[in-house]
Design an enzyme around this catalytic site. Structure first.
Site, PDB file in Angstrom:
ATOM      1  CG  HIS A 122      -5.747  -2.128   4.261  1.00 16.10           C
ATOM      2  ND1 HIS A 122      -4.885  -1.206   3.709  1.00 16.10           N
ATOM      3  CD2 HIS A 122      -5.716  -1.916   5.596  1.00 16.10           C
ATOM      4  CE1 HIS A 122      -4.361  -0.459   4.666  1.00 16.10           C
ATOM      5  NE2 HIS A 122      -4.845  -0.874   5.824  1.00 16.10           N
ATOM      6  CG  ASN A 153      -4.529  -2.172  -3.483  1.00 18.91           C
ATOM      7  OD1 ASN A 153      -5.636  -2.400  -3.002  1.00 18.91           O
ATOM      8  ND2 ASN A 153      -3.587  -1.519  -2.835  1.00 18.91           N
TER       9      ASN A 153
END
Length: 270
Positions: A122, A153
């Site tokens: 994201h 991430n």
């Protein structure tokens, strides 16, 4: 005698009323000045801080805006306001990733990421949008993701996202711009050749009540245990790397001052 006393009392009463009125007017003038300064720096409209788009494909969703880069099949930037306490403890059911219906050239299919070894990372984090189900679900458009190594991430990038939420609570909200640095000759994944950035950035803007402060982070696309301040760069440097003008709508003198600074202490401790 009584008549003279009455006139004298009336005279002093008039002087007192006039003095009070002048004091009241002066106080209101002070308030007017404060409002003028406040409106210049405190009026918080996200569109006043949108960066330039190198692609001219700007997509507005209800809670974030992005500039989609078709060549790289992802956003070159995603911008949004992060309000305090936006990352509540509410646990919404994660939806499936879907293509963004607003991207005219069509955003990348999520299947490009299958078996690629990369996460669907994201850009506007779902964790920043827990204040409503719609806001949360909207972060699962594929226009809002970029290929990220799993340890990156879940590691240093997650640390930075958590720190940004902390600052949003501390400073009563932030304006956030984030994305991967999209350069020529990047590695790609999937049939649509989604680019894998070599580094990712975040630019933060906050209001101190009388001025704006900003800070930028440029993080290499690999996990790191280095302290977050070691990734601070000037916005000027980031603009050279990305070709994006981040705060072009601000007055030139304000823009120059906040974009040339890379003082972590100035941001974090004031």
């Amino acid at each position: 005698m009584k008549k003279c006393l009455t006139i004298l009392i009336f005279f002093f009463w008039m002087l007192l009323q006039l003095a009070c009125r002048e004091q009241s007017n002066f106080t209101q003038e002070e308030k007017d000045v404060q409002v003028e300064v406040s409106e210049e720096f405190i009026a918080w409209k996200a569109e006043d801080f949108f960066p330039t788009s190198t692609t001219n494909q700007i997509i507005h969703h209800n809670y974030y805006t992005l500039s989609y880069h078709e060549e790289h099949e992802q956003a070159e930037w995603v911008a949004y306001q992060l309000q305090p306490n936006s990352s509540s403890t509410t646990d919404f059911k994660r939806p499936y990733f879907v293509e963004d219906p607003k991207v005219q050239t069509a955003s990348a299919d999520w299947r490009n990421y299958r078996n690629s070894g990369y996460d669907k990372g994201h850009l506007c984090p779902a964790g920043d949008m827990k204040f409503s189900k719609q806001a949360y679900d909207d972060t699962f458009y594929t226009s809002n993701i970029s290929p990220q190594k799993p340890d990156f991430n879940a590691g240093v990038w997650n640390r930075l996202e958590q720190k940004v939420r902390y600052w949003a609570d501390k400073y009563d909200g932030l304006f956030v711009v984030t994305g991967g640095v999209l350069e020529p000759n990047l590695k790609t994944i999937g049939k649509e050749e989604v680019s894998v950035p070599n580094s990712f950035y975040k630019v933060l803007l906050r209001n101190t009540g009388d001025k704006l402060r900003a800070i930028a982070f440029l993080v290499p696309h690999e996990n790191s245990e280095q302290p977050l301040y070691s990734f601070v760069v000037s916005i000027d440097e980031l603009e050279k790397r990305t070709g994006i003008d981040f705060f072009h709508q601000l007055p030139d003198d304000v823009e120059k001052k906040i974009e040339e600074s890379k003082d972590y202490k100035e941001w974090s401790f004031k």
